[in-house]
Design an enzyme around this catalytic site. Structure first.
Site, short mmCIF file in Angstrom:
data_model
loop_
_atom_site.label_atom_id
_atom_site.label_comp_id
_atom_site.label_asym_id
_atom_site.label_seq_id
_atom_site.Cartn_x
_atom_site.Cartn_y
_atom_site.Cartn_z
N HIS A 59 35.96 43.23 37.08
CA HIS A 59 37.19 43.19 37.86
C HIS A 59 37.21 44.40 38.80
CE1 HIS A 59 39.69 40.56 34.87
NE2 HIS A 59 38.48 40.07 35.10
N GLU A 61 39.42 46.60 39.33
CA GLU A 61 39.93 47.80 38.70
C GLU A 61 38.88 48.47 37.83
OE1 GLU A 61 41.23 44.69 38.72
OE2 GLU A 61 43.34 44.73 38.14
N CYS A 89 45.29 42.83 34.69
CA CYS A 89 45.24 42.05 33.46
C CYS A 89 45.28 43.01 32.27
CB CYS A 89 43.99 41.18 33.43
SG CYS A 89 42.47 42.11 33.12
N CYS A 92 42.17 45.39 32.09
CA CYS A 92 42.20 46.47 33.08
C CYS A 92 43.30 47.48 32.77
CB CYS A 92 42.35 45.88 34.48
SG CYS A 92 40.92 44.91 34.99
#
Length: 157
Positions: A59, A61, A89, A92
């Site tokens: 991701h 992040e 999410c 993260c």
């Protein structure tokens, strides 16, 4: 002058995260971008690369946190802020707490699976060893629009 852009503003740095989201979109990745800022300087930039890297943890992040830790020379990012185009999410958000990020600034909320108050707020759980300050809704319309456009196009195909 009031018209001058404040380059240290949340609006400006969210624009940098949006630029990363557009990079993700151009590579057929879910268009989420993130930047990490320390002392008004961007020290990490990333976009979603789950499909490209065949890695569920890639991701924006997560990739940005890894870059920032390398730039700082420490896994602790106490004096850093992350700007991300969509509410992080739970994975993260957990990483943000563990990395000790000072602030989490995001664009559009994710009421179904968000880890910063949508589904659960992992960033500010009293039992955790660190809590992050949260700023919500920065450039929300633009952040939501890029995601909606991406998924609308996917559905049409």
């Amino acid at each position: 002058m009031d018209d001058l852009l404040d380059f240290s503003s949340d609006t400006y740095f969210m624009g940098e995260a949006l630029r990363q989201a557009r990079r993700a979109e151009s590579q057929d990745e879910v268009p989420i971008g993130a930047v990490i800022v320390r002392n008004a300087d961007v020290i990490a930039r990333a976009w979603n690369q789950v499909e490209t890297l065949k890695d569920a943890t890639a991701h924006a992040e997560m990739l940005a946190i890894t870059q920032a830790e390398s730039a700082v020379g420490d896994w602790r990012l106490y004096d850093c802020d992350i700007y991300v185009t969509k509410e992080p999410c739970p994975m993260c958000a957990g990483a943000m707490v563990h990395a000790r990020l000072r602030r989490v600034i995001y664009g559009c909320p994710d009421p179904k699976t968000g880890g910063a108050g949508g589904l659960v707020n992992l960033l500010q759980m009293p039992s955790m060893n660190h809590q992050c300050e949260i700023t919500r809704g920065v450039r929300e319309f633009e952040c939501r629009e890029i995601l909606q456009r991406f998924f609308r196009t996917k559905r049409e195909i």
